[in-house]
Design a protein around this motif. Structure first.
Motif, short mmCIF file in Angstrom:
data_model
loop_
_atom_site.label_atom_id
_atom_site.label_comp_id
_atom_site.label_asym_id
_atom_site.label_seq_id
_atom_site.Cartn_x
_atom_site.Cartn_y
_atom_site.Cartn_z
N HIS A 1 12.82 -4.77 -11.45
CA HIS A 1 11.48 -4.30 -11.82
C HIS A 1 11.21 -2.87 -11.33
O HIS A 1 10.60 -2.06 -12.04
CB HIS A 1 10.44 -5.28 -11.25
CG HIS A 1 9.04 -4.96 -11.68
ND1 HIS A 1 8.58 -5.19 -12.96
CD2 HIS A 1 8.01 -4.41 -11.01
CE1 HIS A 1 7.33 -4.80 -13.04
NE2 HIS A 1 6.95 -4.33 -11.88
N HIS B 1 10.23 0.67 -13.28
CA HIS B 1 9.19 1.66 -12.98
C HIS B 1 9.78 3.07 -12.92
O HIS B 1 9.18 4.02 -13.41
CB HIS B 1 8.48 1.31 -11.67
CG HIS B 1 7.37 0.31 -11.84
ND1 HIS B 1 6.30 0.52 -12.67
CD2 HIS B 1 7.18 -0.92 -11.29
CE1 HIS B 1 5.49 -0.53 -12.64
NE2 HIS B 1 6.00 -1.42 -11.81
N SER C 1 2.73 0.35 -6.40
CA SER C 1 2.23 -0.65 -7.35
C SER C 1 1.48 -1.75 -6.60
O SER C 1 1.18 -1.61 -5.41
CB SER C 1 3.39 -1.23 -8.15
OG SER C 1 4.14 -2.11 -7.34
N ASP D 1 2.63 -2.29 -15.52
CA ASP D 1 3.76 -3.04 -16.07
C ASP D 1 3.76 -3.05 -17.61
O ASP D 1 2.73 -3.27 -18.24
CB ASP D 1 3.73 -4.47 -15.55
CG ASP D 1 4.02 -4.51 -14.06
OD1 ASP D 1 4.40 -3.48 -13.50
OD2 ASP D 1 3.86 -5.60 -13.46
ZN ZN Z 1 5.17 -3.24 -11.61
#
Ligand code: ZN
Ligand code: KG4
Length: 343
Positions: free
Chosen positions: A116, A120, A140, A303
């Motif tokens: 993840h 980003h 985040s 996201d």
């Molecule tokens: Zn995220």
């Protein structure tokens, strides 16, 4: 150039996108669909994991279909699929990865598993090439990571938060100020509306480390508001002071780290990178230090599937696809997938 479907379901957004690359300008996004679950979780005041995974199951097929329709592509046009494998809520991750595996299997397409945080980082490769090597600040709801990106697929985590992530701190501060869920962007809007004198709250200074800490500033705010009725102006002034402290802590440490490791360009990404004050402060501090800052477009900071497709494009371009045994994990560490000669 490859055309890739990216799927992201690590937390509370069901997202899919079609993107093409790598090219002169990095990655082109052909379509991007994000189904937010904010309304669903608002009545609980925060994300309920079981509720999130159930909604992903309902939404994943319509969201993927919508991304394909908006891009006017068929399965035969795709060269590969990318999906988030972690970290995140395990029940949510499983939905996205299983869908990606099913499509890959049925259409005999190569599959790339994307971390993840790597997603980003690659949100900044949309519309332009990443200026490698670079120092990324991923700020985040779940992370506050300073990552040295030496090359595609070569990462070194230099610092992280020791307690709350900045987005999490924004959410908690929003709740303390009586703002509805999601508190982060609402607190930012309130802070930006404040025009009075500003006094940043005390912030933790962690010497000899690139780690961050945001629990102190949150506790300071909690002590300040406990048992008191706040007027509108005071609420806005507290929001602005809180935002200033968090933004300063992030900008100061990131710029210092970038200077110390040889004046590398800075990448500001993650949901909190949408924060206008943080973007401005980072630019300001970096400019004084003679450094460049790259940020992702605001819609690709929170996201989304496009950042996963972007990371997947480089991964599939530079390395072989994953096997059907690919799995997801709630606490997946950020690991290198490329050697020193990857590009
Ligand atoms: Zn995220
Ligand atoms: O990257 P992201 O979508 O999800 C995670 O990977 O965690 O980040 C979501 C976080 C939330 O905590 C939200 O409060 C925060 O980003 N956020 C903001 C702003 N917009 C979103 N925080 C501060 N200011 C904003 N404008």
């Amino acid at each position: 150039m490859v055309l890739v479907l990216g799927i992201e379901t690590s937390c509370d957004e069901t997202a899919a996108a079609i993107a093409r690359g790598p090219g002169e300008n990095g990655v082109d996004v052909v379509s991007s669909v994000v189904a937010s679950q904010d309304e669903l979780h608002a009545r609980f005041g925060g994300i309920v994991p079981e509720v999130a995974s159930r909604r992903h199951i309902e939404m994943i097929v319509p969201v993927v279909r919508e991304a394909m329709t908006r891009a006017s592509v068929s399965w035969d046009d795709l060269d590969g699929i990318a999906a988030t494998t972690g970290p995140g809520l395990i029940g949510s991750l499983v939905v996205g990865l299983s869908t990606a595996k099913a499509i890959a299997q049925a259409r005999r397409l190569p599959l790339a598993g994307v971390h993840h945080l790597e997603g980003h980082i690659y949100s900044a490769a949309i519309g332009r090439r990443l200026p490698l090597p670079l120092l990324a600040l991923i700020a985040s709801g779940g992370h506050s990571h300073l990552v040295l990106v030496r090359d595609h697929g070569r990462y070194e985590v230099l610092g992280r938060t020791r307690d709350d992530a900045p987005g999490e701190a924004f959410e908690k501060a929003g709740r303390l100020l009586g703002l509805p869920y999601p508190g982060g962007p609402r607190l930012a809007a309130l802070a930006d509306s404040y025009r009075g004198r500003l006094e940043p709250m005390p912030q933790a200074r962690i010497a000899e480390s690139w780690d961050f800490s945001f629990s102190g500033v949150k506790t300071h705010l909690a002590r300040h508001v406990r048992g008191r009725q706040l007027g509108d102006d005071e609420r806005a002034s507290l929001a602005a002071a809180f935002q200033e402290s968090v933004a300063l802590a992030l900008a100061e440490k990131t710029v210092r780290a970038a200077e110390e490791i040889g004046g590398l360009p800075i990448l500001l990404v993650g949901g909190v990178a949408r924060n206008r004050r943080l973007r401005a402060l980072m630019e300001e501090r970096a400019f004084s230090a003679g450094l460049r800052v790259n940020t992702a477009a605001p819609e690709y900071c929170t996201d989304n599937g496009a950042m996963i497709a972007a990371a997947g494009i480089y991964r599939l371009h530079l390395r072989a696809a994953e096997t059907a045994e690919l799995d997801c994990a709630a606490n997946l560490p950020l690991r290198d997938w490329a050697g020193p000669d990857s590009s």
